[in-house]
Motif scaffolding. Structure first.
Motif, short mmCIF file in Angstrom:
data_model
loop_
_atom_site.label_atom_id
_atom_site.label_comp_id
_atom_site.label_asym_id
_atom_site.label_seq_id
_atom_site.Cartn_x
_atom_site.Cartn_y
_atom_site.Cartn_z
N ILE A 169 10.70 36.37 -15.23
CA ILE A 169 9.47 35.98 -14.23
C ILE A 169 10.17 35.36 -13.02
N LEU A 170 9.75 36.08 -11.94
CA LEU A 170 10.08 35.35 -10.70
C LEU A 170 8.77 35.05 -9.83
N SER A 171 8.98 34.27 -8.81
CA SER A 171 8.08 33.91 -8.07
C SER A 171 7.85 34.52 -6.36
N ASP A 172 6.85 34.93 -5.75
CA ASP A 172 6.76 35.27 -4.74
C ASP A 172 5.69 34.58 -3.99
N ALA A 173 5.70 33.33 -3.72
CA ALA A 173 4.74 32.35 -3.36
C ALA A 173 4.61 32.45 -2.18
N ASN A 174 5.39 33.12 -1.31
CA ASN A 174 5.26 33.12 0.17
C ASN A 174 4.80 34.50 0.34
N SER A 205 15.29 49.10 -26.19
CA SER A 205 16.26 49.78 -26.94
C SER A 205 16.03 51.54 -26.62
N LYS A 206 14.77 51.84 -26.56
CA LYS A 206 14.63 53.13 -26.13
C LYS A 206 14.87 53.82 -24.93
N TYR A 207 14.58 52.85 -23.74
CA TYR A 207 14.56 53.34 -22.52
C TYR A 207 15.56 52.62 -21.52
N ASN A 208 16.24 51.59 -22.15
CA ASN A 208 17.16 50.83 -21.56
C ASN A 208 16.35 50.17 -20.15
N VAL A 209 15.28 49.52 -20.31
CA VAL A 209 14.42 49.07 -19.37
C VAL A 209 14.29 47.46 -19.20
N GLU A 210 14.19 46.87 -18.18
CA GLU A 210 14.04 45.75 -17.92
C GLU A 210 12.65 45.29 -17.22
N LEU A 211 11.75 44.35 -17.48
CA LEU A 211 10.78 44.27 -16.87
C LEU A 211 10.76 42.89 -16.16
N VAL A 212 10.58 42.97 -14.83
CA VAL A 212 10.34 41.67 -13.98
C VAL A 212 9.14 41.51 -13.72
N ALA A 213 8.40 40.58 -13.82
CA ALA A 213 7.14 39.93 -13.46
C ALA A 213 7.28 39.04 -12.58
N ILE A 214 6.27 39.64 -11.32
CA ILE A 214 6.74 38.53 -10.14
C ILE A 214 5.11 38.02 -9.77
N THR A 215 5.13 36.87 -9.85
CA THR A 215 4.04 36.20 -9.78
C THR A 215 3.71 35.71 -8.32
N ILE A 216 2.48 36.11 -7.80
CA ILE A 216 2.27 35.92 -6.37
C ILE A 216 1.41 34.42 -6.05
N ASP A 217 1.59 33.68 -7.05
CA ASP A 217 0.63 32.45 -7.40
C ASP A 217 1.21 31.66 -6.30
N THR A 218 0.50 30.92 -5.30
CA THR A 218 0.84 29.84 -4.47
C THR A 218 1.66 28.72 -4.72
N GLN A 219 2.45 28.22 -4.18
CA GLN A 219 3.13 26.87 -4.38
C GLN A 219 2.45 26.17 -5.28
N ARG A 220 0.92 25.81 -4.85
CA ARG A 220 0.29 24.63 -5.62
C ARG A 220 -0.07 25.43 -6.87
N LEU A 233 11.54 30.58 -11.99
CA LEU A 233 10.64 29.54 -12.32
C LEU A 233 11.24 27.98 -12.19
N ASP A 234 12.82 28.08 -12.46
CA ASP A 234 13.69 27.03 -12.23
C ASP A 234 13.98 26.61 -10.75
N GLY A 235 13.71 27.46 -9.94
CA GLY A 235 13.82 27.38 -8.44
C GLY A 235 15.07 28.03 -7.97
N LYS A 236 15.85 28.67 -8.64
CA LYS A 236 17.01 29.35 -8.12
C LYS A 236 16.60 30.62 -7.38
N ASN A 237 17.57 30.86 -6.38
CA ASN A 237 16.96 32.04 -5.62
C ASN A 237 17.99 33.51 -6.48
N VAL A 238 16.78 34.43 -6.27
CA VAL A 238 17.27 35.55 -6.92
C VAL A 238 16.89 36.74 -5.65
N ASP A 239 18.07 37.75 -5.54
CA ASP A 239 17.63 38.80 -4.72
C ASP A 239 17.12 39.92 -5.48
N LEU A 240 15.70 40.57 -5.07
CA LEU A 240 15.24 41.51 -5.96
C LEU A 240 16.19 42.66 -6.06
#
Length: 165
Positions: free
Chosen positions: A111-116, A78-93, A33-40
């Motif tokens: 939270i990550l963005s897949d606007a494209n 704590s129970k399952y050593n899990v991480e949630l990554v919520a990827i929004t498909i909201d457009t740039q606007r 959400l701060d505009g940094k690139n992250v490889d899934l």
């Protein structure tokens, strides 16, 4: 011979169809959400079970699912050593709405963005919410489309299976 040709064409069409799901996460550049690139793919290599949730601010079932998971997320971590990554498909606007919504809901997951729609297209996601469970070895072991109250319990059952492997 004709039957083999027909079967070969059938399987080619099946494997290249948009809804065909793969069994590993693709290498896809997304944005924080701060505009940094992250490889899934980095989430497939982190040694944790990863829940990937494709969602949007305008999708009521998506928000209900993420709210339900948020209620049990700390326990799941704590129970399952899990991480949630919520990827929004909201457009740039629409992206300007995402950060305030996440903050108001108090969601404590990535939270990550897949606007494209790069990831959405490569994973064959047709409708949202679309939820994937990725094992600690990077294999997609579960996929679910839509949300009904209680679906988070089915998701937890998948997490339990991975812990007991």
């Amino acid at each position: 011979m004709k039957v083999l040709n027909v079967l070969a064409v059938f399987f080619f069409v099946l494997l290249s169809a948009p809804g065909f799901s793969q069994n590993t996460l693709p290498s896809t550049n997304l944005k924080t959400l701060d505009g940094k690139n992250v490889d899934l793919i980095s989430f497939a290599d982190n040694g944790k079970t990863t829940i990937i949730s494709m969602w949007a601010t305008w999708c009521a079932p998506c928000k209900k699912e993420l709210d339900a998971i948020a209620e049990v997320y700390e326990e799941w971590q704590s129970k399952y050593n899990v991480e949630l990554v919520a990827i929004t498909i909201d457009t740039q606007r629409q992206l300007a709405k995402v950060k305030p919504m996440v903050e108001s809901k108090g969601w404590k997951f990535t939270i990550l963005s897949d606007a494209n729609n790069q990831l959405r297209n490569s994973m064959g996601v047709v409708s949202i919410p679309q939820t994937f469970v990725v094992s600690s070895s990077g294999e997609i072991v579960f996929s679910h489309t839509g949300y009904s109250p209680g679906d988070e319990f089915e998701l937890e059952e998948q997490l339990k299976l991975l812990v007991n492997e």
